[in-house]
Scaffold this motif. Structure first.
Motif, PDB file in Angstrom:
ATOM      1  N   MET A   4      25.085  44.139  37.773  1.00 49.99           N
ATOM      2  CA  MET A   4      26.292  44.317  38.569  1.00 49.99           C
ATOM      3  C   MET A   4      26.348  43.200  39.603  1.00 49.99           C
ATOM      4  O   MET A   4      25.337  42.853  40.220  1.00 49.99           O
ATOM      5  N   THR A   5      27.545  42.651  39.738  1.00 42.18           N
ATOM      6  CA  THR A   5      27.723  41.555  40.692  1.00 42.18           C
ATOM      7  C   THR A   5      29.007  41.767  41.476  1.00 42.18           C
ATOM      8  O   THR A   5      29.946  42.426  40.996  1.00 42.18           O
ATOM      9  N   ASP A   6      29.098  41.207  42.678  1.00 45.30           N
ATOM     10  CA  ASP A   6      30.277  41.356  43.536  1.00 45.30           C
ATOM     11  C   ASP A   6      31.299  40.244  43.322  1.00 45.30           C
ATOM     12  O   ASP A   6      32.410  40.315  43.851  1.00 45.30           O
ATOM     13  N   THR A   7      30.949  39.209  42.566  1.00 43.12           N
ATOM     14  CA  THR A   7      31.877  38.095  42.351  1.00 43.12           C
ATOM     15  C   THR A   7      32.001  37.805  40.872  1.00 43.12           C
ATOM     16  O   THR A   7      31.100  38.095  40.076  1.00 43.12           O
ATOM     17  N   CYS A   8      33.147  37.226  40.498  1.00 40.91           N
ATOM     18  CA  CYS A   8      33.400  36.863  39.106  1.00 40.91           C
ATOM     19  C   CYS A   8      32.453  35.753  38.691  1.00 40.91           C
ATOM     20  O   CYS A   8      32.245  34.775  39.436  1.00 40.91           O
ATOM     21  N   GLY A   9      31.860  35.874  37.515  1.00 41.88           N
ATOM     22  CA  GLY A   9      30.922  34.871  37.048  1.00 41.88           C
ATOM     23  C   GLY A   9      31.584  33.564  36.654  1.00 41.88           C
ATOM     24  O   GLY A   9      30.884  32.580  36.406  1.00 41.88           O
ATOM     25  N   VAL A  10      32.930  33.539  36.571  1.00 40.11           N
ATOM     26  CA  VAL A  10      33.635  32.309  36.172  1.00 40.11           C
ATOM     27  C   VAL A  10      34.216  31.582  37.380  1.00 40.11           C
ATOM     28  O   VAL A  10      34.035  30.379  37.545  1.00 40.11           O
ATOM     29  N   CYS A  11      34.928  32.331  38.239  1.00 34.21           N
ATOM     30  CA  CYS A  11      35.616  31.673  39.360  1.00 34.21           C
ATOM     31  C   CYS A  11      35.072  32.069  40.720  1.00 34.21           C
ATOM     32  O   CYS A  11      35.560  31.593  41.738  1.00 34.21           O
ATOM     33  N   ASN A  12      34.107  32.939  40.744  1.00 33.05           N
ATOM     34  CA  ASN A  12      33.486  33.384  41.990  1.00 33.05           C
ATOM     35  C   ASN A  12      34.441  34.153  42.904  1.00 33.05           C
ATOM     36  O   ASN A  12      34.213  34.265  44.096  1.00 33.05           O
ATOM     37  N   ARG A  13      35.524  34.682  42.327  1.00 34.56           N
ATOM     38  CA  ARG A  13      36.403  35.534  43.124  1.00 34.56           C
ATOM     39  C   ARG A  13      35.734  36.879  43.360  1.00 34.56           C
ATOM     40  O   ARG A  13      34.949  37.341  42.523  1.00 34.56           O
ATOM     41  N   PRO A  14      36.044  37.542  44.469  1.00 31.35           N
ATOM     42  CA  PRO A  14      35.418  38.859  44.717  1.00 31.35           C
ATOM     43  C   PRO A  14      35.940  39.917  43.753  1.00 31.35           C
ATOM     44  O   PRO A  14      37.123  39.925  43.401  1.00 31.35           O
ATOM     45  N   LEU A  15      35.059  40.773  43.301  1.00 31.29           N
ATOM     46  CA  LEU A  15      35.405  41.903  42.427  1.00 31.29           C
ATOM     47  C   LEU A  15      35.306  43.165  43.269  1.00 31.29           C
ATOM     48  O   LEU A  15      34.245  43.462  43.820  1.00 31.29           O
ATOM     49  N   LEU A  16      36.433  43.906  43.331  1.00 30.05           N
ATOM     50  CA  LEU A  16      36.509  45.000  44.286  1.00 30.05           C
ATOM     51  C   LEU A  16      36.284  46.375  43.687  1.00 30.05           C
ATOM     52  O   LEU A  16      36.110  47.331  44.428  1.00 30.05           O
ATOM     53  N   ASP A  17      36.339  46.522  42.351  1.00 29.61           N
ATOM     54  CA  ASP A  17      36.126  47.855  41.774  1.00 29.61           C
ATOM     55  C   ASP A  17      34.842  47.845  40.941  1.00 29.61           C
ATOM     56  O   ASP A  17      34.378  46.794  40.456  1.00 29.61           O
ATOM     57  N   PRO A  18      34.218  49.005  40.776  1.00 34.02           N
ATOM     58  CA  PRO A  18      32.934  49.083  40.050  1.00 34.02           C
ATOM     59  C   PRO A  18      33.010  48.565  38.625  1.00 34.02           C
ATOM     60  O   PRO A  18      32.052  47.946  38.140  1.00 34.02           O
ATOM     61  N   GLU A  19      34.121  48.800  37.908  1.00 31.19           N
ATOM     62  CA  GLU A  19      34.204  48.370  36.516  1.00 31.19           C
ATOM     63  C   GLU A  19      34.167  46.852  36.408  1.00 31.19           C
ATOM     64  O   GLU A  19      33.496  46.288  35.534  1.00 31.19           O
ATOM     65  N   SER A  20      34.914  46.141  37.297  1.00 28.87           N
ATOM     66  CA  SER A  20      34.893  44.679  37.257  1.00 28.87           C
ATOM     67  C   SER A  20      33.529  44.152  37.669  1.00 28.87           C
ATOM     68  O   SER A  20      33.030  43.174  37.113  1.00 28.87           O
ATOM     69  N   ARG A  21      32.915  44.811  38.635  1.00 35.26           N
ATOM     70  CA  ARG A  21      31.567  44.390  39.039  1.00 35.26           C
ATOM     71  C   ARG A  21      30.562  44.568  37.895  1.00 35.26           C
ATOM     72  O   ARG A  21      29.692  43.732  37.677  1.00 35.26           O
ATOM     73  N   ALA A  22      30.741  45.664  37.151  1.00 37.34           N
ATOM     74  CA  ALA A  22      29.822  45.903  36.034  1.00 37.34           C
ATOM     75  C   ALA A  22      30.013  44.883  34.928  1.00 37.34           C
ATOM     76  O   ALA A  22      29.052  44.438  34.282  1.00 37.34           O
ATOM     77  N   ALA A  23      31.317  44.446  34.735  1.00 34.91           N
ATOM     78  CA  ALA A  23      31.595  43.460  33.689  1.00 34.91           C
ATOM     79  C   ALA A  23      31.257  42.058  34.138  1.00 34.91           C
ATOM     80  O   ALA A  23      31.029  41.169  33.319  1.00 34.91           O
ATOM     81  N   GLY A  24      31.258  41.840  35.462  1.00 32.28           N
ATOM     82  CA  GLY A  24      30.934  40.516  35.978  1.00 32.28           C
ATOM     83  C   GLY A  24      32.039  39.501  35.799  1.00 32.28           C
ATOM     84  O   GLY A  24      31.778  38.290  35.893  1.00 32.28           O
ATOM     85  N   ILE A  25      33.266  39.965  35.555  1.00 30.45           N
ATOM     86  CA  ILE A  25      34.389  39.057  35.362  1.00 30.45           C
ATOM     87  C   ILE A  25      35.667  39.732  35.838  1.00 30.45           C
ATOM     88  O   ILE A  25      35.821  40.951  35.710  1.00 30.45           O
ATOM     89  N   GLY A  26      36.593  38.934  36.426  1.00 21.86           N
ATOM     90  CA  GLY A  26      37.844  39.475  36.917  1.00 21.86           C
ATOM     91  C   GLY A  26      38.963  39.337  35.897  1.00 21.86           C
ATOM     92  O   GLY A  26      38.800  38.717  34.839  1.00 21.86           O
ATOM     93  N   PRO A  27      40.125  39.902  36.165  1.00 25.63           N
ATOM     94  CA  PRO A  27      41.224  39.924  35.195  1.00 25.63           C
ATOM     95  C   PRO A  27      41.788  38.547  34.878  1.00 25.63           C
ATOM     96  O   PRO A  27      42.166  38.273  33.751  1.00 25.63           O
ATOM     97  N   ILE A  28      41.860  37.662  35.860  1.00 33.49           N
ATOM     98  CA  ILE A  28      42.442  36.337  35.614  1.00 33.49           C
ATOM     99  C   ILE A  28      41.574  35.553  34.647  1.00 33.49           C
ATOM    100  O   ILE A  28      42.063  34.973  33.668  1.00 33.49           O
ATOM    101  N   CYS A  29      40.289  35.554  34.898  1.00 33.24           N
ATOM    102  CA  CYS A  29      39.397  34.823  34.008  1.00 33.24           C
ATOM    103  C   CYS A  29      39.293  35.496  32.642  1.00 33.24           C
ATOM    104  O   CYS A  29      39.097  34.844  31.613  1.00 33.24           O
ATOM    105  N   ALA A  30      39.404  36.837  32.622  1.00 35.85           N
ATOM    106  CA  ALA A  30      39.325  37.544  31.351  1.00 35.85           C
ATOM    107  C   ALA A  30      40.473  37.150  30.439  1.00 35.85           C
ATOM    108  O   ALA A  30      40.325  37.098  29.213  1.00 35.85           O
ATOM    109  N   ARG A  31      41.648  36.854  31.013  1.00 36.62           N
ATOM    110  CA  ARG A  31      42.793  36.460  30.193  1.00 36.62           C
ATOM    111  C   ARG A  31      42.546  35.133  29.478  1.00 36.62           C
ATOM    112  O   ARG A  31      43.154  34.844  28.455  1.00 36.62           O
ATOM    113  N   LYS A  32      41.683  34.311  30.059  1.00 40.62           N
ATOM    114  CA  LYS A  32      41.372  33.050  29.394  1.00 40.62           C
ATOM    115  C   LYS A  32      40.714  33.283  28.036  1.00 40.62           C
ATOM    116  O   LYS A  32      40.866  32.489  27.113  1.00 40.62           O
TER     117      LYS A  32
END
Length: 251
Positions: free
Chosen positions: A1-29
């Motif tokens: 679990m991490t507090d920032t996106c592994g691609v862009c280092n943006r903060p992840l504010l919900d547990p599911e995104s923290r568990a995935a280690g990636i945010g929605p913008i980078c996931a769309r890539k």
């Protein structure tokens, strides 16, 4: 679990995104932007736009020199155009009917004029009576401006300070030497005025003496009568000589 996106280092504010280690913008890539976001992707709300319409700007003020084509400013027109006046108008300005006049400027017709000027685009333009002539940056180049457009676009700057030495303009500051000359001339005018009044008084006295001679039938004038005519306060007093009937003959 991490507090920032592994691609862009943006903060992840919900547990599911923290568990995935990636945010929605980078996931769309990785999903090419198709399909809804997965349960592990955090959805960010886009901020409101602060600019709802294009920003307005004001043109920086620029001072220009301009002369209106009219008879009362013809000397200024000649000074502004210089050699370009005859270069484009070898026969001089020409007359036009009142129907073609831009503005009569309160000048009586029917002698209204027009002339040609060369613009910055090397084109010949016609300046009609009432139009304004504005010089371009390139020497010898001008462009005409209709009076209504000129009035809506430009306004007079502060009036120029007086620089002459006529002495009649209250804004003119004279040097001590110039002021002395002006004062001396004023004294001369005052002396001349006194001399003129004295000359007029002498003439009236002579006329009165001649009238007395005619009225009395005398062959001459008694000196005492002359003294009475020329009062002790003359010429600074009342310069009107008495009427012949008001004088008594002195033996």
């Amino acid at each position: 679990m991490t507090d920032t996106c592994g691609v862009c280092n943006r903060p992840l504010l919900d547990p599911e995104s923290r568990a995935a280690g990636i945010g929605p913008i980078c996931a769309r890539k990785f999903t090419s932007g198709h399909g809804p976001a997965g349960s592990h992707q955090l959805t960010f709300e886009e901020p409101d736009m602060t600019d709802t319409q294009p920003q307005r700007y004001r043109k920086l003020p620029v001072e220009i020199t301009a002369v209106q084509l009219r008879w009362s400013s013809w000397s200024l027109v000649c000074g502004l155009l210089g050699d370009a006046l005859l270069a484009e108008n070898p026969d001089g300005a020409y007359e036009i009917p009142e129907a073609e006049v831009a503005d009569t400027c309160g000048e009586p017709g029917p002698d209204y004029i027009a002339l040609k000027v060369r613009t910055a685009h090397d084109e010949i333009a016609t300046v009609r009576h009432g139009d304004w002539i504005i010089p371009e940056a390139q020497p010898g180049r001008f462009y005409p401006c209709k009076p209504d457009v000129f009035a809506a676009t430009y306004e007079p700057t502060d009036a120029p300070k007086a620089s002459g030495r006529c002495g009649n303009d209250p804004r003119t500051v004279l040097s001590p030497g110039d002021q002395a000359v002006v004062d001396e001339f004023k004294e001369y005018l005052a002396e001349k005025a006194r001399a003129d009044r004295a000359e007029a008084a002498i003439k009236r006295t002579v006329d009165a003496m001649r009238a007395y001679v005619v009225a009395s039938g005398s062959a001459g004038v008694n000196p005492h009568q002359v003294i009475n005519l020329l009062s002790p306060t003359w010429p600074n007093g009342n310069h009107e000589a008495p009427a012949p009937g008001a004088m008594e003959a002195t033996p």
